[in-house]
Design a protein around this motif. Structure first.
Motif, short mmCIF file in Angstrom:
data_model
loop_
_atom_site.label_atom_id
_atom_site.label_comp_id
_atom_site.label_asym_id
_atom_site.label_seq_id
_atom_site.Cartn_x
_atom_site.Cartn_y
_atom_site.Cartn_z
N PHE A 182 -83.87 38.73 88.74
CA PHE A 182 -85.07 39.51 88.41
C PHE A 182 -84.72 40.69 87.50
N ALA A 183 -83.67 41.43 87.88
CA ALA A 183 -83.34 42.68 87.20
C ALA A 183 -82.98 42.48 85.73
N LYS A 184 -82.25 41.43 85.42
CA LYS A 184 -81.78 41.25 84.04
C LYS A 184 -82.91 40.95 83.06
N LYS A 185 -84.10 40.62 83.58
CA LYS A 185 -85.24 40.34 82.72
C LYS A 185 -86.21 41.52 82.64
N HIS A 186 -85.94 42.56 83.41
CA HIS A 186 -86.89 43.67 83.48
C HIS A 186 -86.79 44.56 82.25
N LYS A 187 -87.92 45.12 81.87
CA LYS A 187 -88.01 45.99 80.69
C LYS A 187 -87.04 47.16 80.74
N TYR A 188 -86.87 47.74 81.92
CA TYR A 188 -86.02 48.93 82.06
C TYR A 188 -84.72 48.61 82.81
N ARG A 189 -84.18 47.43 82.56
CA ARG A 189 -82.90 47.03 83.17
C ARG A 189 -81.79 47.98 82.72
N ASN A 190 -80.78 48.12 83.57
CA ASN A 190 -79.64 48.98 83.25
C ASN A 190 -78.48 48.58 84.15
N TYR A 191 -77.28 49.01 83.80
CA TYR A 191 -76.11 48.50 84.53
C TYR A 191 -75.96 49.09 85.93
N TYR A 192 -76.69 50.17 86.23
CA TYR A 192 -76.69 50.66 87.61
C TYR A 192 -77.48 49.72 88.53
N GLN A 193 -78.46 49.05 87.97
CA GLN A 193 -79.28 48.12 88.75
C GLN A 193 -78.74 46.70 88.59
N THR A 194 -77.51 46.51 89.06
CA THR A 194 -76.85 45.20 89.05
C THR A 194 -76.05 45.06 90.34
N SER A 195 -75.82 43.82 90.76
CA SER A 195 -75.00 43.62 91.96
C SER A 195 -73.54 43.98 91.67
N THR A 196 -73.14 43.95 90.40
CA THR A 196 -71.78 44.38 90.04
C THR A 196 -71.58 45.83 90.44
N TYR A 197 -72.54 46.67 90.09
CA TYR A 197 -72.46 48.08 90.45
C TYR A 197 -72.55 48.25 91.97
N GLY A 198 -73.39 47.44 92.59
CA GLY A 198 -73.52 47.50 94.04
C GLY A 198 -72.22 47.18 94.74
N ASN A 199 -71.50 46.18 94.24
CA ASN A 199 -70.22 45.80 94.85
C ASN A 199 -69.19 46.93 94.73
N ILE A 200 -69.27 47.68 93.64
CA ILE A 200 -68.37 48.83 93.48
C ILE A 200 -68.66 49.88 94.55
N MET A 201 -69.95 50.20 94.70
CA MET A 201 -70.32 51.29 95.60
C MET A 201 -70.10 50.95 97.06
N LYS A 202 -70.00 49.67 97.38
CA LYS A 202 -69.67 49.26 98.75
C LYS A 202 -68.30 49.79 99.17
N GLN A 203 -67.43 50.00 98.19
CA GLN A 203 -66.07 50.45 98.49
C GLN A 203 -66.02 51.93 98.87
N PHE A 204 -67.18 52.63 98.77
CA PHE A 204 -67.17 54.08 98.98
C PHE A 204 -68.19 54.51 100.04
N ASN A 205 -68.20 53.74 101.13
CA ASN A 205 -68.98 54.08 102.32
C ASN A 205 -70.49 54.06 102.11
N TYR A 206 -70.95 53.33 101.10
CA TYR A 206 -72.39 53.14 100.93
C TYR A 206 -72.78 51.79 101.51
N GLU A 207 -73.91 51.78 102.18
CA GLU A 207 -74.54 50.51 102.53
C GLU A 207 -75.40 50.13 101.33
N VAL A 208 -75.18 48.95 100.80
CA VAL A 208 -75.91 48.51 99.61
C VAL A 208 -76.98 47.49 100.01
#
Length: 412
Positions: free
Chosen positions: A14-40
């Protein structure tokens, strides 16, 4: 309307087709933030026909009293111009996110208000943004304001260099001061290279003084984005540095001697010596500077015969554009302007790679020359940048009871 949790793959689709897509709104970024005590959490927004009409990555932190605080970086991806749907979304967020234990949600959608030139003059207005901001206000979102500096989690103002032009035209469009600093860096013997090994060690030495993020954060970023993560370094060719400093000094010695000879000649003729005297004073000053530079360069060569890395930067390539994540330099070599040449090489490379633009990251929205961030603005806007002003940051209280507990304990 309801808010549900969805799988990362469905979210990305869904996100990659959205008008205001950005690299923060990706599962790639989510996987990074999981390493720093965030629940994603990946949320989907379904309409009454059970069709996905919005989505967001949420970073969730456990705060005091087991209260969960959520942040949608550069999200939520949703049509905020539809006031009726937004009202339904607000109700659904409060109902469904509360079930997940979330008390407060912060978001900063990547929706621009204005596009400006590098002087701060408005060249384009996003009429949708005014509707969005009014709708968010009417549905109970708390606005953090149209701030000018770095008060938010993400910059509200960003500088972008458009790359879809001939590289020579791009360079000519740069501010004269920027071109002069690029040329000074070249004359100093600075060479830029792209680090295929993607070694962050030296870069982190330059940025750790100004960044709170740990070394591991950048490691995870590079690991996650792989070939779409680029590290550039500026290396001082110390031998060439000495040669260039020596030439400047010797040329000024010759010039100084010629001025002195002219001064003596006018003395014999009893002519007006004021202009020649001023030139001699100026030359004497330059001579002292060039002599000091030569001594400094000679010592640097002795200590670093194989050269010395003095600046670096990390970029992420996403959706046909490059984003400057972080840059830094050795303050001992500030005067060599390595960071200017560094960004010129980035612009050059990404132009050749047919990317659309290079996002130089955050700037201040205060374009006054007395602004405390004037140096930062001058550096980033000197690349004939255009400025994107985003709508900013919003809060919505999801669970009043838990939020009030959180707020009271935070004050204590």
């Amino acid at each position: 309307m309801k808010v549900i949790t969805i799988e990362p793959e469905q979210f990305d689709s869904f996100a990659k087709k959205h008008k205001y897509r950005n690299y923060y709104q990706t599962s790639t970024y989510g996987n990074i933030m999981k390493q720093f005590n965030y629940e994603v959490i990946y949320i989907g927004i379904n309409n009454d026909e059970d069709r996905l009409i919005g989505a967001s990555l949420l970073l969730v932190e456990n705060s005091v009293m087991k209260t969960k605080i959520a942040y949608a970086p550069r999200g939520i991806l949703f049509d905020f111009t539809d006031s009726e749907k937004l009202e339904q979304l607000t109700e659904a967020l409060k109902r469904d996110l509360s079930k997940l234990g979330i008390a407060l949600l912060t978001m900063d959608p990547a929706i621009p208000i204005t596009i400006r030139d590098n002087k701060g003059n408005i060249v384009n207005i996003n009429n949708e943004a005014k509707i969005v901001m009014e709708n968010l206000k009417n549905t109970g979102f708390t606005y953090k304001g149209q701030n000018l500096y770095f008060e938010n989690k993400k910059p509200r103002w960003e500088a972008l260099t458009v790359l879809q032009k001939d590289i020579r035209e791009i360079y000519k469009s740069f501010d004269k001061r920027t071109r002069n600093k690029i040329n000074k860096a070249l004359r100093s013997g600075i060479e830029i290279y792209r680090d295929d090994k993607k070694d962050l060690t030296v870069l982190y030495d330059f940025i750790k003084r100004k960044e709170k993020k740990p070394f591991k954060y950048y490691q995870e970023l590079v690991k996650a984005y792989g070939n779409n993560a680029d590290i550039f370094y500026a290396k001082l060719n110390t031998e060439q540095f000495v040669i260039n400093c020596k030439k400047l000094y010797e040329d000024e010695v010759e010039k100084n001697e010629n001025i002195a000879a002219k001064f003596q000649q006018l003395a014999k003729q009893s002519g007006d010596r004021r202009e020649i005297f001023d030139k001699k004073v100026q030359s004497d000053k330059l001579l002292n500077i060039y002599k000091s530079n030569l001594i400094f360069a000679t010592n640097v060569l002795k200590e670093n015969p194989d050269g010395l890395i003095i600046a670096g930067g990390l970029n992420i390539v996403y959706d046909n554009a490059a984003y400057l994540v972080i840059e830094g330099f050795d303050p001992k070599y500030r005067s060599l302007n390595a960071n200017y040449l560094l960004k010129w090489r980035m612009v050059s490379d990404y132009t050749n790679e047919k990317l659309k633009y290079f996002n130089l990251n955050g700037i201040s929205g205060n374009f006054d020359k007395k602004n405390k961030y004037a140096g930062l603005n001058e550096m980033k806007l000197g690349y004939n940048s255009v400025v994107t002003e985003y709508i900013g940051e919003y809060d919505i209280v999801i669970n009043n009871f838990k939020y009030n507990l959180y707020k009271n304990f935070s004050k204590k």
